[in-house]
Design a protein around this motif. Structure first.
Motif, mmCIF file in Angstrom:
data_model
loop_
_atom_site.group_PDB
_atom_site.id
_atom_site.type_symbol
_atom_site.label_atom_id
_atom_site.label_comp_id
_atom_site.label_asym_id
_atom_site.label_seq_id
_atom_site.Cartn_x
_atom_site.Cartn_y
_atom_site.Cartn_z
ATOM 1 N N TYR A 200 -39.086 92.784 -23.165
ATOM 2 C CA TYR A 200 -39.352 91.406 -23.572
ATOM 3 C C TYR A 200 -39.770 90.550 -22.381
ATOM 4 O O TYR A 200 -40.688 89.718 -22.489
ATOM 5 C CB TYR A 200 -38.137 90.821 -24.298
ATOM 6 C CG TYR A 200 -38.239 91.027 -25.794
ATOM 7 C CD1 TYR A 200 -38.667 90.005 -26.631
ATOM 8 C CD2 TYR A 200 -37.950 92.259 -26.373
ATOM 9 C CE1 TYR A 200 -38.802 90.195 -27.999
ATOM 10 C CE2 TYR A 200 -38.081 92.469 -27.733
ATOM 11 C CZ TYR A 200 -38.506 91.428 -28.546
ATOM 12 O OH TYR A 200 -38.654 91.620 -29.896
ATOM 13 N N LEU A 201 -39.126 90.749 -21.249
ATOM 14 C CA LEU A 201 -39.504 90.000 -20.053
ATOM 15 C C LEU A 201 -40.955 90.279 -19.682
ATOM 16 O O LEU A 201 -41.660 89.399 -19.174
ATOM 17 C CB LEU A 201 -38.577 90.377 -18.896
ATOM 18 C CG LEU A 201 -38.830 89.680 -17.557
ATOM 19 C CD1 LEU A 201 -38.619 88.173 -17.671
ATOM 20 C CD2 LEU A 201 -37.925 90.260 -16.479
ATOM 21 N N SER A 202 -41.415 91.495 -19.943
ATOM 22 C CA SER A 202 -42.780 91.916 -19.601
ATOM 23 C C SER A 202 -43.764 91.642 -20.727
ATOM 24 O O SER A 202 -44.848 92.236 -20.762
ATOM 25 C CB SER A 202 -42.791 93.407 -19.246
ATOM 26 O OG SER A 202 -41.912 93.681 -18.175
ATOM 27 N N ASP A 203 -43.387 90.776 -21.671
ATOM 28 C CA ASP A 203 -44.264 90.363 -22.763
ATOM 29 C C ASP A 203 -44.691 91.538 -23.632
ATOM 30 O O ASP A 203 -45.815 91.592 -24.133
ATOM 31 C CB ASP A 203 -45.494 89.636 -22.211
ATOM 32 C CG ASP A 203 -46.305 88.947 -23.310
ATOM 33 O OD1 ASP A 203 -45.696 88.459 -24.284
ATOM 34 O OD2 ASP A 203 -47.545 88.915 -23.201
ATOM 35 N N ARG B 76 -43.397 85.815 -27.198
ATOM 36 C CA ARG B 76 -43.331 84.369 -27.065
ATOM 37 C C ARG B 76 -42.888 83.711 -28.367
ATOM 38 O O ARG B 76 -42.080 82.785 -28.383
ATOM 39 C CB ARG B 76 -44.697 83.845 -26.650
ATOM 40 C CG ARG B 76 -44.697 82.353 -26.430
ATOM 41 C CD ARG B 76 -46.045 81.880 -25.949
ATOM 42 N NE ARG B 76 -46.073 80.432 -26.101
ATOM 43 C CZ ARG B 76 -47.155 79.754 -26.412
ATOM 44 N NH1 ARG B 76 -48.281 80.387 -26.599
ATOM 45 N NH2 ARG B 76 -47.117 78.449 -26.529
ATOM 46 N N THR C 242 -39.036 84.493 -29.218
ATOM 47 C CA THR C 242 -37.981 83.983 -28.338
ATOM 48 C C THR C 242 -38.015 82.471 -28.164
ATOM 49 O O THR C 242 -37.193 81.921 -27.453
ATOM 50 C CB THR C 242 -38.069 84.655 -26.959
ATOM 51 O OG1 THR C 242 -39.340 84.365 -26.354
ATOM 52 C CG2 THR C 242 -37.913 86.160 -27.079
ATOM 53 N N VAL D 213 -32.249 87.373 -20.917
ATOM 54 C CA VAL D 213 -33.543 87.432 -20.237
ATOM 55 C C VAL D 213 -33.788 86.089 -19.544
ATOM 56 O O VAL D 213 -33.681 85.035 -20.173
ATOM 57 C CB VAL D 213 -34.677 87.737 -21.228
ATOM 58 C CG1 VAL D 213 -36.026 87.784 -20.517
ATOM 59 C CG2 VAL D 213 -34.406 89.061 -21.953
ATOM 60 N N PRO E 185 -36.747 84.376 -17.917
ATOM 61 C CA PRO E 185 -38.184 84.412 -17.611
ATOM 62 C C PRO E 185 -38.534 83.751 -16.278
ATOM 63 O O PRO E 185 -39.389 84.255 -15.539
ATOM 64 C CB PRO E 185 -38.804 83.645 -18.788
ATOM 65 C CG PRO E 185 -37.810 83.764 -19.896
ATOM 66 C CD PRO E 185 -36.474 83.742 -19.220
ATOM 67 N N GLU E 186 -37.878 82.636 -15.961
ATOM 68 C CA GLU E 186 -38.227 81.918 -14.739
ATOM 69 C C GLU E 186 -37.802 82.672 -13.489
ATOM 70 O O GLU E 186 -38.393 82.505 -12.425
ATOM 71 C CB GLU E 186 -37.595 80.526 -14.757
ATOM 72 C CG GLU E 186 -38.119 79.640 -15.880
ATOM 73 C CD GLU E 186 -37.415 78.305 -15.938
ATOM 74 O OE1 GLU E 186 -36.719 77.949 -14.954
ATOM 75 O OE2 GLU E 186 -37.550 77.609 -16.954
ATOM 76 N N ASN F 287 -37.511 86.110 -13.515
ATOM 77 C CA ASN F 287 -37.993 87.486 -13.660
ATOM 78 C C ASN F 287 -36.829 88.471 -13.597
ATOM 79 O O ASN F 287 -36.843 89.442 -12.844
ATOM 80 C CB ASN F 287 -39.022 87.818 -12.575
ATOM 81 C CG ASN F 287 -39.844 89.055 -12.911
ATOM 82 O OD1 ASN F 287 -39.882 89.488 -14.067
ATOM 83 N ND2 ASN F 287 -40.477 89.639 -11.922
#
Length: 466
Positions: free
Chosen positions: A220-223, A238, A241, A283, A285-286, A288
């Motif tokens: 999910y972090l890696s889209d 996107r 989440t 997760v 995102p900001e 990583n």
């Protein structure tokens, strides 16, 4: 079993002392962790198990299973098997009640995903002792609210997603996910509890290893990309989440930051899947980063409090652009502009305690109160396409002015919007930080449009100072 690459915390810009402080404070607070795995930049930088729990043993995920079920829905949507707007009853004509209420008829797959089915009481109560047909029991339950308007945590709604996929594919959810998710991620021998009719329960019942949870979070972090290969449909992560529905207004609760597609929004820009007694896939995102935890705790919020207190600062200080500060305010109104050089005709404002939605003609701008809120707008498109935004908003103390700062996060451009209210009118001002053309635009004065409904609540009245 395929394993993730390993590194040291400092090599990935993380303070090992912060990780140690998290573990120490969890222990001193009596939080019984079973395992912890922290990733940054796709590498495991910290991992620990508390004997007799081990890396090779799977762990019950409880409701963290829901995030995997939602992922299966995303895959099926990507394959064209269903739409999020498909009506739930359309999949089960043989199980619908004799009388189908208007709200039941309106319920969509989207509403199952966002826990906004319209139920006032979760239809799980007494289910196992009443019937073997959980689909029929779900469809027979009263639906007093319009779907999409009322959040109620609802594990049977997730079961219905599994049942829909079972109906469409002819196979168990576990079997459907195996070649599409589990095998590519190197997740071996997952198991899933089944209902009396042999369908995977979806809302709970999945068991995998801690590293498998971490891999799922990294995907999910890696889209949705894994080793450069797209596993999840573009745009799914996107959409899944982000906040789709409000689930409370307590700024200190990670169960009141908004709900997505079987994912919880968190404080500090994070999101997570989680399960009873402390099963987490968080997760960041900001930063990583991904944090996987299994545990047996009563106070799940306290574990997250320790994460925010110790793990988050270990990533280093986060520099932040200027963000408007001020509380949210419940307000709803619409205004019309006279003919103008900017070609704008109307302005619609929808403000809650946590979020602002500002609509210029057909273009939506959004921002969070007290936080940056991810969104998308087609207003002043770059390269002819809608662009991703992060917005923050604030009301003045006397509630006569509203400020929105909107960053187009893949461009240099930041917009400032100022709305000043006086009686039945609003003065709308718009500016940009940089532009090949003008950066300041003439203020527009709009007249308050006639409200269609006769609601007398404060939400439909102009802001007033108190």
């Amino acid at each position: 079993m395929t394993t993730l690459p390993r590194s040291t915390p400092e090599a990935q810009g993380v303070s090992s002392s912060g990780i140690a402080a998290f573990l120490a404070h969890c222990q001193s607070a009596g939080l019984e962790l079973h395992s912890v795995m922290l990733l940054r930049h796709g590498r495991v930088i910290a991992e620990s198990w508390w004997h007799p729990y081990t890396p090779a043993k799977p762990h019950m995920l409880f409701s963290l299973s829901k995030s995997f079920t939602a992922t299966a829905v995303g895959l099926a949507v990507g394959e064209g098997r269903l739409s999020l707007d498909d009506k739930v009853i359309s999949f089960f004509p043989e199980s619908t009640p004799e009388t189908i209420s208007e709200n039941l008829a309106a319920m969509r797959v989207h509403d199952l995903l966002t826990m906004s089915t319209g139920h006032a009481v979760e239809p799980m109560s007494g289910l196992r002792s009443e019937t073997n047909n959980w689909v029929k029991s779900f469809l027979a339950a009263a639906v007093p609210h319009a779907p999409g308007t009322h959040f109620l945590y609802n594990s049977l709604a997730t079961y219905m997603l599994s049942a829909i996929l079972h109906k469409l594919t002819g196979e168990r959810l576990l079997s459907y996910l195996t070649p599409r998710l589990f095998v590519p991620l190197g997740i071996e021998s997952p198991t899933w509890e089944q209902c009396p009719l042999g369908m995977d329960v979806g809302g709970w019942g999945l068991s995998v290893r801690t590293e498998d949870i971490a891999k799922f979070g990294q995907l999910y972090l890696s889209d949705g990309l894994w080793n450069g290969v797209r596993l999840l449909p573009e745009g799914w992560v996107r959409n899944a989440t982000r906040k789709h529905i409000s689930n409370g207004d307590d700024p200190a609760s990670d169960w009141a930051q908004g709900y997505g597609f079987q994912f919880w929004r968190c404080q500090h820009g994070a999101y997570r899947g989680d399960g009873a007694f402390g099963q987490y896939c968080v997760v960041f995102p900001e930063q990583n980063a991904v944090l996987a935890i299994t545990s047996g705790v009563k106070n799940m919020q306290e574990v997250l409090n320790q994460v925010w207190k110790h793990i988050l600062p270990a990533f280093g200080a986060r520099r932040e652009l200027h963000r408007p500060t001020g509380a949210g305010h419940v307000f709803s109104s619409a205004y019309s502009f006279p003919a103008n050089d900017q070609g704008l005709k109307s302005l619609r404002l929808e403000s809650t305690e946590s979020q602002l939605t500002l609509t210029l003609d057909d273009h939506t701008l959004s921002g969070g109160f007290g936080m940056w809120l991810l969104g998308e707008t087609s207003f002043r498109q770059w390269h002819g396409k809608p662009h991703e935004t992060s917005g923050a908003a604030a009301w003045s103390e006397d509630r006569t002015t509203l400020t929105l700062r909107l960053c187009s996060v893949e461009t240099p451009f930041i917009a400032e919007v100022l709305c000043t209210f006086e009686g039945e009118s609003v003065t709308f001002q718009y500016s940009l930080n940089a532009s090949f053309g003008p950066t300041e635009f003439a203020p527009l004065v709009g007249a308050r449009a006639q409200v269609a409904s006769k609601a007398t609540s404060r939400e439909s009245a102009p802001p007033q100072s108190e």
